[in-house]
Design an enzyme around this catalytic site. Sequence first.
Site, PDB file in Angstrom:
ATOM      1  N   GLY A 252       0.799  -1.216   0.000  1.00 29.61           N
ATOM      2  CA  GLY A 252       0.000   0.000   0.000  1.00 29.61           C
ATOM      3  C   GLY A 252       0.834   1.269   0.000  1.00 29.61           C
ATOM      4  O   GLY A 252       2.065   1.248   0.128  1.00 29.61           O
ATOM      5  N   HIS A 253       0.143   2.407  -0.107  1.00 31.93           N
ATOM      6  CA  HIS A 253       0.832   3.690  -0.213  1.00 31.93           C
ATOM      7  C   HIS A 253       1.532   4.062   1.101  1.00 31.93           C
ATOM      8  O   HIS A 253       1.090   3.731   2.186  1.00 31.93           O
ATOM      9  CB  HIS A 253      -0.119   4.805  -0.657  1.00 31.93           C
ATOM     10  CG  HIS A 253      -1.330   4.974   0.202  1.00 31.93           C
ATOM     11  ND1 HIS A 253      -2.408   5.729  -0.199  1.00 31.93           N
ATOM     12  CD2 HIS A 253      -1.654   4.502   1.421  1.00 31.93           C
ATOM     13  CE1 HIS A 253      -3.321   5.721   0.735  1.00 31.93           C
ATOM     14  NE2 HIS A 253      -2.887   4.992   1.735  1.00 31.93           N
ATOM     15  N   ASN A 254       2.682   4.714   0.933  1.00 33.98           N
ATOM     16  CA  ASN A 254       3.498   5.204   2.050  1.00 33.98           C
ATOM     17  C   ASN A 254       4.108   4.102   2.902  1.00 33.98           C
ATOM     18  O   ASN A 254       4.619   4.369   3.993  1.00 33.98           O
ATOM     19  CB  ASN A 254       2.699   6.159   2.956  1.00 33.98           C
ATOM     20  CG  ASN A 254       2.329   7.433   2.241  1.00 33.98           C
ATOM     21  OD1 ASN A 254       1.189   7.595   1.813  1.00 33.98           O
ATOM     22  ND2 ASN A 254       3.279   8.332   2.081  1.00 33.98           N
TER      23      ASN A 254
END
Length: 363
Positions: A252-254
């Site tokens: 996922g993002h980050n």
Amino acid sequence: MRDHIHEQSVLEIRLLEISLGELSARLAVPLIGDGATRVSRVAQLTNADAKSLSFLGDARYRRHLAVTGAAAVILKEADAQSAKVPVLISDNPYLTFAKAARILYPQPPVIGGIHPSAIVDESARVDATAWIGPTAVLEAHVVVAARAFIGPGCILAEGVSVDEDCRLIARVTLCAGTRVGKRALIHPGAVIGREGFGFARDGERWIRIPQVGRTVLGDDVEIGANTSVDRGAIEDTVIGDGVKLDNHIQVGHNVTIGDNTAVVSNTGISGSTRIGRNCTIAGAVGIAGHLDIGDDVHFTGMAMVTRSFTEPGVYSSGIPAMPIADWRRNVVRFRHLDDLTRRVKQLEASIQTMSEAQGRGES
């Protein structure tokens, strides 16, 4: 002759032949036996032939040493007396075997050029020693460094950079702004840097939050087939040096993954989780978002990770498979766990009350 070649694998057609003496020197391990013996392939002990190199990594299979047809075997010194063929002595036979296989099956050199069917924006910079394969697309301001291999059907969106000696096998998509370090190996179908799953609730509707970070891969990263790594929402998604991601993984993002961590297939890592160095995450693990996972943390298969683990160690969850009759009985028992817990607490309270009464001398 044509049929024979058709039956061979591509790797076998490219294989090399090397003497055990030279192999011993290149691997820096002792050789016992005829150094002039030559090998050209790797094989298991049970189906090796006179040109095969094999290994013994588990003493349970020592019995195969007496009958193997291998030209040579990599093994520990304690097992050498059981072998009837030349041996290469190693404290870590599996690792030495891996290094030997890399010698026997080298990657073909990259020959620089751009296939006529590739589409390359005039602002892209492609090193003369890099290869851009058929139907590949390089958008504006893409940078491809020396000896990189961009395979057929790959898409490198605006502002992507690919460093030296990378190999994008085929149909790899690098979304805008993605950075790939040196010697990365990315397998078919991988999507790196897509917009993360970011939405805000507006009544009954979802409003997309622009994902303005990047995805940054370190050096020596490997990403398996059909794995997806999302770009950061605000800051970058970062995959550290030496990280190995198997097939069908969602990052996922980050998310940040520390150096030399390995993640096995079908694992999902939710946004903004930080994973440390030298971790192993087995197959089908689910990791919730905004967690901190420390260095040297290891999760076994199908673990559900819903809290942070900062101390090194091995962690598990999930229920192993069992006969269906046992499972059905246990499901019934699960339903009564809450009631059972309350009854145990009541009994404990009663026992405590009785003990205190006895201590006061009450009858």
